[in-house]
Design a protein around this motif. Structure first.
Motif, PDB file in Angstrom:
ATOM      1  N   LYS A 767       0.632  -1.265   0.088  1.00 50.55           N
ATOM      2  CA  LYS A 767      -0.002  -0.168  -0.104  1.00 50.55           C
ATOM      3  C   LYS A 767       0.808   1.439  -0.131  1.00 50.55           C
ATOM      4  O   LYS A 767       1.711   1.391   0.908  1.00 50.55           O
ATOM      5  N   PRO A 768       0.690   1.992  -1.109  1.00 52.79           N
ATOM      6  CA  PRO A 768       1.646   3.283  -1.066  1.00 52.79           C
ATOM      7  C   PRO A 768       1.436   4.219  -0.022  1.00 52.79           C
ATOM      8  O   PRO A 768       0.310   4.503   0.541  1.00 52.79           O
ATOM      9  N   GLN A 769       2.254   5.024   0.455  1.00 47.87           N
ATOM     10  CA  GLN A 769       2.289   6.158   1.165  1.00 47.87           C
ATOM     11  C   GLN A 769       2.241   7.349   0.411  1.00 47.87           C
ATOM     12  O   GLN A 769       2.958   7.561  -0.757  1.00 47.87           O
ATOM     13  N   ILE A 770       1.392   8.232   0.767  1.00 42.53           N
ATOM     14  CA  ILE A 770       1.229   9.360  -0.134  1.00 42.53           C
ATOM     15  C   ILE A 770       1.719  10.631   0.778  1.00 42.53           C
ATOM     16  O   ILE A 770       1.465  10.893   1.949  1.00 42.53           O
ATOM     17  N   VAL A 771       2.654  11.408  -0.029  1.00 45.22           N
ATOM     18  CA  VAL A 771       3.157  12.377   0.454  1.00 45.22           C
ATOM     19  C   VAL A 771       3.091  13.736  -0.182  1.00 45.22           C
ATOM     20  O   VAL A 771       3.315  13.730  -1.404  1.00 45.22           O
ATOM     21  N   ASN A 772       2.619  14.821   0.639  1.00 50.46           N
ATOM     22  CA  ASN A 772       2.707  15.949  -0.137  1.00 50.46           C
ATOM     23  C   ASN A 772       3.885  16.817   0.478  1.00 50.46           C
ATOM     24  O   ASN A 772       3.865  17.197   1.606  1.00 50.46           O
ATOM     25  N   PHE A 773       4.885  17.007  -0.287  1.00 51.54           N
ATOM     26  CA  PHE A 773       6.212  17.404   0.085  1.00 51.54           C
ATOM     27  C   PHE A 773       6.226  18.737   0.054  1.00 51.54           C
ATOM     28  O   PHE A 773       7.354  19.266   0.913  1.00 51.54           O
ATOM     29  N   ASN A 774       5.350  19.559  -0.442  1.00 49.56           N
ATOM     30  CA  ASN A 774       5.372  21.116  -0.386  1.00 49.56           C
ATOM     31  C   ASN A 774       4.122  21.574  -0.056  1.00 49.56           C
ATOM     32  O   ASN A 774       3.982  22.902  -0.465  1.00 49.56           O
ATOM     33  N   GLY A 775       3.135  20.882   0.663  1.00 48.93           N
ATOM     34  CA  GLY A 775       1.815  21.733   0.743  1.00 48.93           C
ATOM     35  C   GLY A 775       1.781  22.745   1.630  1.00 48.93           C
ATOM     36  O   GLY A 775       1.047  23.732   1.512  1.00 48.93           O
ATOM     37  N   HIS A 776       2.386  22.499   2.580  1.00 49.44           N
ATOM     38  CA  HIS A 776       2.321  23.696   4.047  1.00 49.44           C
ATOM     39  C   HIS A 776       3.934  23.713   4.282  1.00 49.44           C
ATOM     40  O   HIS A 776       4.479  22.905   4.782  1.00 49.44           O
ATOM     41  N   TYR A 777       4.229  24.967   4.471  1.00 49.91           N
ATOM     42  CA  TYR A 777       5.546  25.423   4.805  1.00 49.91           C
ATOM     43  C   TYR A 777       5.656  25.617   6.258  1.00 49.91           C
ATOM     44  O   TYR A 777       4.708  26.109   7.067  1.00 49.91           O
ATOM     45  N   ARG A 778       6.639  25.150   6.951  1.00 47.48           N
ATOM     46  CA  ARG A 778       6.727  24.939   8.344  1.00 47.48           C
ATOM     47  C   ARG A 778       8.212  25.616   8.512  1.00 47.48           C
ATOM     48  O   ARG A 778       8.989  24.969   9.315  1.00 47.48           O
ATOM     49  N   GLY A 779       8.545  26.605   7.980  1.00 41.56           N
ATOM     50  CA  GLY A 779       9.805  27.269   8.037  1.00 41.56           C
ATOM     51  C   GLY A 779      10.995  26.497   7.337  1.00 41.56           C
ATOM     52  O   GLY A 779      12.051  27.177   7.512  1.00 41.56           O
ATOM     53  N   GLU A 780      10.778  25.730   6.396  1.00 36.10           N
ATOM     54  CA  GLU A 780      11.770  24.957   5.400  1.00 36.10           C
ATOM     55  C   GLU A 780      12.112  25.878   4.264  1.00 36.10           C
ATOM     56  O   GLU A 780      13.202  25.723   3.731  1.00 36.10           O
ATOM     57  N   LEU A 781      11.294  27.105   4.075  1.00 39.38           N
ATOM     58  CA  LEU A 781      11.569  27.684   2.734  1.00 39.38           C
ATOM     59  C   LEU A 781      12.946  28.353   2.604  1.00 39.38           C
ATOM     60  O   LEU A 781      13.563  28.076   1.323  1.00 39.38           O
TER      61      LEU A 781
END
Length: 842
Positions: A767-781
């Motif tokens: 079963k695949p993992q679904i990853v939203n890698f840039n949906g919400h910024y938490r200081g990573e920008l």
């Protein structure tokens, strides 16, 4: 009937073949043939014909063409306004709809008027017969409008051998005794993007100091050179320099000059109503009014100020920035009121109507969604339908937002403000080109595929040394469809050939391509002794050796090329490579010095001696650029500090590091199955790919930090539930356990209305993992921008050793995968990621 038949054939040729014959194909040759018209040889004197009273901007371009022909042939062509005697060869120049010779030729059916009438900035260059009594044949440059004619003039200039960069990069002109025109009809059609331009920004200390020494200031004499360059690159738009400068106020000749030459003036994202920030400070002082840039407290003064800007520029072509940000490129405040901002735009439009006497929509306007302004838009702020919405990147070439193609589009259209230069966090980028055209193309193609075609403007900083990416950006703005992932290096080769001739064009293109790629890995201002790993994978040594090899190649070719090309070669190729390679060596030696000093090894002193040599060499190269190249023409142009950063902003001057580095000639061994506790895979080396009829995977060579990038095309095609768009990678595990998988992705932002870009990842059909890698910024920008990569991680369980398949499936377009790292217990920290694992072929 014979003449009529020829006219009919001519019209048929235009209608059926005109759109297929591009001016980028050569129509100038030095070889005489039956299907070529002589323009210049020993027996003839070339003449131009234009109507009396022709537009002053077109006339200026004609005068430049006369000068260009003189540079190439040694003879200065005549300019005639009437034909009283036979003339051969003759080039006729004019614009449709101006009661000109072109209108008469259309009336006589010698030119197909349908190819020009109602068109935007289009030119046609063709041969015709019997335009005047006694003139059997002539060449015509005809424009649909003023700029169309100017572009046609400069297209001819380029094809006879004048580079658009003849002044700004000292590209030499090759002399030619014989010049012929290949009979036919040539056009580049209309531009795909309406407003195509540059922003001169962050121009101190380099460009500003150079302009003051060369022209006495950033004045009309300076802008005459800038405007000509823009037109030769088929651009039409500019945001002028604004650090302590006010375009219209600094020199009263600048506004009329722009209008005469055909340049559409704008102002930056935070300078509304045709006024510079510096205009405001001068206005306050001159009129003794409150210096309060706050509409709730000082609206009457601000309205009078904005009115003065519109009145000053009302007779000139412009694109008016509307809206309001804080004074000095800052947000207005934490609790900015959207209704207030909408009222500001409404009041600004009332001023526009009052000054122009026309409805507001008759004056082109743009609203820039820059930084915090995009948040206002996301929260519901709107402007009238006719105002162009100018989206922006994140200052680092990563597009922040694009239109939602599933929703009704904004009627005024969309633009994009892009950056080659930036002042701001995580660290300034002002000194040198850091923009490989692969990334520019990928992001701007993504932009264009999302219907952003009204405005493309790019921040070029000091203009130099952004010559190559600036050429690419302008060419792409004219016709984005001419480029794809496979022909970007070919474009670089053609550009190098235009500047330096065919002989060395492929080698020069290779070097230009590589140095931009290297500089995008980490910007020179961000580079230091700790960027690359000294301990793991020989990473630091490898990147230093790569750059050193490139610098050796560049220096070797500098000694081979003819003398007349050396100035241009130094500016466009050698300096950016040699200076950046020197920085890499210096910081590597810094790292070695620290390592050896920590061991109390006396060799650390040898490296410390070398830091001084590297720092002095940087100064030597800077002085050569500023004082020697082109007879000292470019004083101060390389004054921008780049060594000694301690924060985001530049130091006052370059400061020598306390330590130095030296390299060993070791090369990383590439492995492609699990070893030493990790697996490393370049994304392009998949075992299997799955496409659909609509969507296909495409490798972008030289994209990103290492080998390439891979993404889906077309970039506006969103996968449906029934489309299984994936890549698979076969891996031979020798270990078992719970392992971390790291995907190294291009720093594409959540341009899709902030939803983000999700993907699926799985092993062996789990079963695949679904990853939203840039949906919400938490200081990573800031980290994404600094490192030019997004690392996305997941955990997976491998319960038995042997072959396993990793599947990566995209759920949105715009995701660019560069590398895969799997930590099975021994993966070490490094900037570029572990070298690729060894491939085991079964």
């Amino acid at each position: 009937m014979k003449g009529l038949s020829k006219s009919i054939l001519l019209i048929v040729f235009v209608l059926f073949f005109g759109n297929k014959v591009k001016s980028t194909q050569p129509f100038i040759t030095t070889e005489k043939s039956f299907d070529a018209i002589v323009i210049k040889d020993k027996s003839v004197q070339l003449s131009f014909y234009s109507d009396r009273g022709i537009d002053k901007g077109v006339l200026r371009a004609i005068h430049n063409l006369q000068s260009d022909f003189q540079k190439v042939t040694g003879d200065f062509p005549n300019l005639l306004n009437q034909i009283s005697a036979p003339q051969s060869p003759l080039i006729i120049i004019g614009t449709v709809g101006t009661h000109s010779i072109i209108d008469e030729l259309i009336k006589q059916k010698k030119i197909n008027g349908n190819e020009l009438k109602g068109k935007h900035e289009k030119f046609i260059i063709q041969n015709i017969e019997n335009p005047f009594n006694g003139v059997s044949e002539a060449i015509v440059i005809a424009g649909s409008d003023k700029r169309g004619t100017i572009y046609g003039i400069y297209e001819l200039s380029k094809q006879i051998g004048i580079s658009p960069w003849y002044y700004w990069a000292d590209v030499p002109v090759k002399q030619k005794e014989n010049i012929y025109f290949k009979k036919g009809i040539y056009t580049d059609n209309e531009p795909a993007v309406e407003y195509r331009g540059i922003f001169l920004n962050d121009e101190e200390p380099s460009l500003g100091s150079w302009a003051r020494v060369t022209f006495g200031g950033v004045n009309a004499r300076f802008y005459e050179k800038v405007f000509e360059l823009i037109l030769r690159l088929k651009g039409n738009y500019i945001w002028p320099a604004m650090w302590g400068k006010a375009f219209y106020d600094d020199d009263p000749l600048s506004g009329p000059l722009a209008d005469e030459m055909g340049i559409i003036m704008g102002t930056s994202h935070h300078e509304p109503m045709a006024l510079a920030q510096t205009d405001w400070h001068r206005y306050v002082k001159k009129n003794n009014v409150p210096n309060i840039w706050d509409y709730t407290k000082n609206s009457e003064v601000l309205q009078q100020f904005w009115k003065s800007g519109m009145e000053r520029s009302k007779n000139w072509e412009k694109l008016v920035t509307v809206g309001m940000r804080g004074d000095g490129d800052e947000a207005m405040g934490e609790a900015t009121n959207i209704s207030l901002l909408e009222k500001i735009v409404k009041d600004q439009r009332k001023i526009i109507e009052k000054v122009t006497g026309k409805k507001a929509e008759k004056t082109p306007q743009v609203w820039a969604l820059y930084k915090e302004v995009q948040e206002y838009y996301d929260q519901g702020m709107r402007v009238p339908d006719d105002v162009i919405l100018l989206f922006c990147d994140d200052n680092w070439g990563n597009v922040r937002k694009l239109p939602n193609l599933s929703k009704p589009l904004h009627k005024g259209g969309y633009g994009m403000y892009y950056h080659f230069d930036y002042v701001g966090g995580p660290r300034n980028s002002k000194w040198i080109n850091i923009s490989p055209i692969q990334r520019v193309w990928e992001q701007m193609n993504l932009t264009y595929e999302h219907k952003v075609d009204k405005v493309w403007i790019v921040n070029v900083g000091d203009l130099k040394p952004m010559e190559f990416p600036m050429s690419f950006f302008m060419d792409m703005a004219w016709n984005p469809k001419q480029f794809n992932a496979d022909n970007l290096l070919e474009y670089t080769e053609k550009w190098a050939s235009q500047q330096f001739g065919e002989k060395h064009s492929k080698e020069i293109a290779r070097m230009i391509n590589l140095y931009a790629k290297y500089n995008r890995r980490v910007t020179p201002e961000t580079l230091n002794s700790e960027t690359y790993s000294l301990e793991n994978y020989n990473e630091f040594e490898t990147v230093v050796n790569e750059y050193r090899k490139l610098a050796l190649d560049a220096n070797r070719l500098y000694n081979e090329i003819p003398k007349e090309y050396k100035d241009a070669y130094f500016q466009l190729v050698l300096y950016p490579i040699d200076a950046c390679s020197n920085l890499y060596e210096m910081y590597f030696d810094v790292a070695k010095n620290k390592e050896l000093a920590a061991r109390n090894d006396g060799k650390a002193n040898e490296y410390a001696d070398q830091v001084k040599q590297k720092f002095e060499y940087d100064t030597f190269l800077q002085n050569k650029y500023n004082q020697e190249i082109a007879g000292g023409k470019w004083q101060h142009m390389m004054d921008q500090p780049r060594i000694g950063y301690t924060g985001w902003n530049q130091p006052d001057q370059n400061t020598m590091p306390e330590v130095v580095y030296i390299s060993e000639n070791k090369k990383s061994e590439k492995i492609f199955q699990e070893k030493d506790g990790y697996i490393s895979i370049e994304a392009a080396n998949f075992s299997k790919q799955n496409n659909s009829d609509r969507i296909q995977w495409k490798i972008i060579p030289d994209f990103g930090k290492t080998q390439s990038g891979i993404t889906t095309f077309p970039q506006n095609a969103y996968p449906t539930e029934n489309e299984n768009i994936y890549l698979e990678y076969d891996i031979d595990f020798t270990s078992i356990g719970i392992f971390e998988v790291q995907l190294l992705l291009a720093p594409t932002l959540n341009f899709n209305n902030n939803k983000g870009l999700p993907y699926e990842i799985s092993f062996d059909g789990e079963k695949p993992q679904i990853v939203n890698f840039n949906g919400h910024y938490r200081g990573e920008l800031g980290q994404w921008q600094s490192e030019h990569i997004i690392k996305s991680t997941t955990k997976h369980t491998i319960i038995k050793a042997g072959k396993h398949s990793l599947r990566f499936r995209v759920l949105e377009p715009g995701i660019v995968l560069e590398k895969i790292l799997i930590d099975t217990g021994g993966l070490k920290s490094s900037y570029l990621g572990a070298p690729e694992s060894r491939i085991k072929f079964n």
